[in-house]
Design a protein around this motif. Structure first.
Motif, PDB file in Angstrom:
ATOM      1  N   GLU A  98       0.838  -1.199   0.000  1.00 11.66           N
ATOM      2  CA  GLU A  98       0.000   0.000   0.000  1.00 11.66           C
ATOM      3  C   GLU A  98       0.881   1.261   0.000  1.00 11.66           C
ATOM      4  O   GLU A  98       0.683   2.170  -0.798  1.00 11.66           O
ATOM      5  N   ASN A  99       1.879   1.264   0.881  1.00 12.26           N
ATOM      6  CA  ASN A  99       2.785   2.414   0.959  1.00 12.26           C
ATOM      7  C   ASN A  99       3.526   2.647  -0.348  1.00 12.26           C
ATOM      8  O   ASN A  99       3.898   3.773  -0.671  1.00 12.26           O
ATOM      9  N   LEU A 100       3.776   1.591  -1.070  1.00 13.26           N
ATOM     10  CA  LEU A 100       4.521   1.723  -2.319  1.00 13.26           C
ATOM     11  C   LEU A 100       3.584   1.889  -3.529  1.00 13.26           C
ATOM     12  O   LEU A 100       4.023   1.831  -4.670  1.00 13.26           O
ATOM     13  N   GLY A 101       2.304   2.100  -3.248  1.00 14.45           N
ATOM     14  CA  GLY A 101       1.348   2.352  -4.331  1.00 14.45           C
ATOM     15  C   GLY A 101       1.082   1.134  -5.194  1.00 14.45           C
ATOM     16  O   GLY A 101       0.799   1.254  -6.387  1.00 14.45           O
ATOM     17  N   TYR A 130      -0.064  -9.814 -12.802  1.00 12.76           N
ATOM     18  CA  TYR A 130       1.149 -10.520 -13.199  1.00 12.76           C
ATOM     19  C   TYR A 130       2.333  -9.556 -13.256  1.00 12.76           C
ATOM     20  O   TYR A 130       2.174  -8.410 -13.680  1.00 12.76           O
ATOM     21  N   PHE A 131       3.509 -10.057 -12.892  1.00 17.66           N
ATOM     22  CA  PHE A 131       4.734  -9.248 -12.961  1.00 17.66           C
ATOM     23  C   PHE A 131       4.898  -8.659 -14.367  1.00 17.66           C
ATOM     24  O   PHE A 131       5.240  -7.486 -14.522  1.00 17.66           O
ATOM     25  N   SER A 132       4.630  -9.485 -15.379  1.00 17.82           N
ATOM     26  CA  SER A 132       4.848  -9.039 -16.768  1.00 17.82           C
ATOM     27  C   SER A 132       3.936  -7.868 -17.160  1.00 17.82           C
ATOM     28  O   SER A 132       4.218  -7.172 -18.120  1.00 17.82           O
ATOM     29  N   LYS A 133       2.854  -7.659 -16.407  1.00 19.66           N
ATOM     30  CA  LYS A 133       1.919  -6.585 -16.759  1.00 19.66           C
ATOM     31  C   LYS A 133       2.237  -5.267 -16.037  1.00 19.66           C
ATOM     32  O   LYS A 133       1.537  -4.270 -16.227  1.00 19.66           O
ATOM     33  N   LEU A 134       3.270  -5.264 -15.182  1.00 20.82           N
ATOM     34  CA  LEU A 134       3.609  -4.042 -14.443  1.00 20.82           C
ATOM     35  C   LEU A 134       4.445  -3.114 -15.324  1.00 20.82           C
ATOM     36  O   LEU A 134       5.203  -3.574 -16.176  1.00 20.82           O
ATOM     37  N   SER A 135       4.305  -1.804 -15.096  1.00 25.57           N
ATOM     38  CA  SER A 135       5.165  -0.837 -15.793  1.00 25.57           C
ATOM     39  C   SER A 135       6.560  -0.897 -15.180  1.00 25.57           C
ATOM     40  O   SER A 135       6.755  -1.506 -14.107  1.00 25.57           O
ATOM     41  N   GLY A 136       7.521  -0.261 -15.830  1.00 23.26           N
ATOM     42  CA  GLY A 136       8.898  -0.236 -15.317  1.00 23.26           C
ATOM     43  C   GLY A 136       8.960   0.294 -13.893  1.00 23.26           C
ATOM     44  O   GLY A 136       9.609  -0.278 -13.022  1.00 23.26           O
ATOM     45  N   GLY A 137       8.228   1.389 -13.644  1.00 24.36           N
ATOM     46  CA  GLY A 137       8.231   1.999 -12.313  1.00 24.36           C
ATOM     47  C   GLY A 137       7.605   1.074 -11.276  1.00 24.36           C
ATOM     48  O   GLY A 137       8.072   0.975 -10.142  1.00 24.36           O
ATOM     49  N   GLN A 138       6.509   0.389 -11.689  1.00 25.39           N
ATOM     50  CA  GLN A 138       5.843  -0.544 -10.751  1.00 25.39           C
ATOM     51  C   GLN A 138       6.741  -1.736 -10.438  1.00 25.39           C
ATOM     52  O   GLN A 138       6.799  -2.200  -9.297  1.00 25.39           O
ATOM     53  N   LEU A 174       8.038  -2.823  -6.820  1.00 26.96           N
ATOM     54  CA  LEU A 174       7.898  -4.176  -6.279  1.00 26.96           C
ATOM     55  C   LEU A 174       9.262  -4.681  -5.766  1.00 26.96           C
ATOM     56  O   LEU A 174       9.331  -5.289  -4.690  1.00 26.96           O
ATOM     57  N   PHE A 175      10.326  -4.390  -6.506  1.00 33.88           N
ATOM     58  CA  PHE A 175      11.648  -4.826  -6.033  1.00 33.88           C
ATOM     59  C   PHE A 175      12.020  -4.128  -4.721  1.00 33.88           C
ATOM     60  O   PHE A 175      12.654  -4.727  -3.856  1.00 33.88           O
ATOM     61  N   ILE A 176      11.591  -2.876  -4.583  1.00 33.60           N
ATOM     62  CA  ILE A 176      11.822  -2.190  -3.301  1.00 33.60           C
ATOM     63  C   ILE A 176      11.032  -2.913  -2.201  1.00 33.60           C
ATOM     64  O   ILE A 176      11.555  -3.206  -1.127  1.00 33.60           O
ATOM     65  N   ALA A 177       9.768  -3.212  -2.504  1.00 32.82           N
ATOM     66  CA  ALA A 177       8.926  -3.905  -1.511  1.00 32.82           C
ATOM     67  C   ALA A 177       9.573  -5.228  -1.105  1.00 32.82           C
ATOM     68  O   ALA A 177       9.650  -5.560   0.086  1.00 32.82           O
ATOM     69  N   LEU A 178      10.068  -5.977  -2.090  1.00 33.09           N
ATOM     70  CA  LEU A 178      10.686  -7.280  -1.795  1.00 33.09           C
ATOM     71  C   LEU A 178      11.953  -7.111  -0.958  1.00 33.09           C
ATOM     72  O   LEU A 178      12.261  -7.937  -0.101  1.00 33.09           O
ATOM     73  N   SER A 179      12.674  -6.006  -1.206  1.00 37.23           N
ATOM     74  CA  SER A 179      13.911  -5.803  -0.442  1.00 37.23           C
ATOM     75  C   SER A 179      13.623  -5.377   0.999  1.00 37.23           C
ATOM     76  O   SER A 179      14.513  -5.387   1.841  1.00 37.23           O
ATOM     77  N   LEU A 180      12.359  -5.007   1.281  1.00 38.85           N
ATOM     78  CA  LEU A 180      12.020  -4.540   2.637  1.00 38.85           C
ATOM     79  C   LEU A 180      11.251  -5.590   3.443  1.00 38.85           C
ATOM     80  O   LEU A 180      10.872  -5.352   4.588  1.00 38.85           O
TER      81      LEU A 180
END
Ligand SMILES: Nc1ncnc2c1ncn2[C@@H]1O[C@H](COP(=O)(O)OP(=O)(O)O)[C@@H](O)[C@H]1O
Ligand SMILES: [Mg+2]
Length: 305
Positions: free
Chosen positions: A117-120, A128-136, A140-146
């Protein structure tokens, strides 16, 4: 004194004849945003991956959170967050599945829904991962790293490939994460990014640290405070500029004239001088020195060359 949470002493790492890390030493303090900055191939990823315990150093001492990556790699990885430069996920994995999978790697993990939620990314929960934009994807990688609530977060070229708007949004996020008490260790080849984000930067080139300080101190150290750039309508004898005492240096770059000086007096004096002598100029702009200038001054080359 600030607490040291990463300490590197005399790190060497070669691939055949290539010296990727050629005697690298530095410290990272708790709570800061520390940046390893330099052109592609400088040795940033090799250095960060040696610290994360993902690559084996040739020689040197590395200490992370009081532990050694070579003997305590898995203990360290429980307590740090990692975003790799070449991060990828299978296209058919959903956002929630990735979060669920990654949280299973760690003993400590947090409620990750508020993190999304915090990361929008809350509305992308089932995407699906493949449907996310570059920024999204980067968010997600930031979310996974946290996901393991790390003390220290490593971000390797996080914003590469993002458009300027997504890059700015990512900078805000990094600031927010840092304000929540996490130490950030990032690498970037964008000097502007390092200048905007980092408390201290180590500039690396050819596997060596050529400067280390806060961006402001580095910029001050090269003693270029202001640039005035303009074009001339007709013929212009460049050496006329010698009459202006507050100019420390000038040069012609293509059809532009670039004038350097320590303070704003140079700008005023130059404009006054040109006006008084009826010399027509146009496209006038001023520029403050940046970390790019620091790199250029120290190495004699543009970072993007
Ligand atoms: N696995 C590898 N095998 C051989 N050479 C490598 C390997 N990884 C990196 N290099 C080389 O080491 C140097 C530093 O690379 P790297 O650490 O990726 O730099 P940066 O992250 O600053 O772009 C480059 O010349 C690169 O080509
Ligand atoms: Mg790299």
């Amino acid at each position: 004194m600030d607490k040291i949470i990463v300490k590197i002493e005399n790190l060497y790492k070669s691939y055949g004849k290539i010296k990727a890390c050629d005697d690298i030493s530095f410290e990272v303090f708790q709570g800061e945003i520390f940046g390893l900055v330099g052109p592609n191939g400088a040795g940033k990823t090799t250095t960060i991956e040696c610290i994360e315990g993902l690559r084996k150093p040739g020689s040197g001492n590395i200490n992370v959170l009081g532990l050694s990556p070579s003997t305590n790699g898995s203990d360290i990885r429980q307590r740090i967050g990692i975003q790799l430069q070449q991060s990828e996920l299978p296209g058919r994995i959903k956002v929630w599945e990735a979060m669920d999978l990654f949280s299973s790697f760690y003993k400590k993990n947090i409620e990750w829904l508020p993190l999304l939620e915090n990361l929008g990314l809350k509305e992308k929960y089932g995407a699906y991962f493949s449907k996310l934009s570059g920024g999204q994807k980067q968010r997600l990688f930031i979310a996974l790293s946290l996901i393991n609530d790390p003390e220290l977060v490593f971000l390797d070229e996080l914003t590469t490939g993002l458009d300027p708007q997504a890059r700015r949004a990512t900078w805000e996020l990094i600031d927010t994460i840092n304000k929540k008490g996490k130490t950030i260790f990032l690498t970037t080849h964008y000097m502007e990014e390092a200048e905007r984000l980092c408390d201290r930067v180590a500039i690396v080139d050819h596997g060596k640290i050529i400067a280390l300080d806060s961006p402001q101190n580095l910029i001050r150290s090269i003693k270029i405070e202001n640039k005035l750039i303009f074009s001339m309508a007709g013929d212009f004898q460049l050496d006329t500029l010698n009459n202006i005492k507050s100019i420390s240096k000038y040069e012609k770059l293509g059809d532009k004239i670039v004038v350097y000086g320590q303070d704003n007096k140079m700008v005023r004096d130059t404009v006054n001088f040109l006006a008084k002598n009826n010399i027509d100029f146009y496209d006038l702009k001023t520029e403050q020195a940046t970390l790019e200038d620091v790199f250029l001054t120290l190495t004699g080359k543009e970072i993007r060359s």
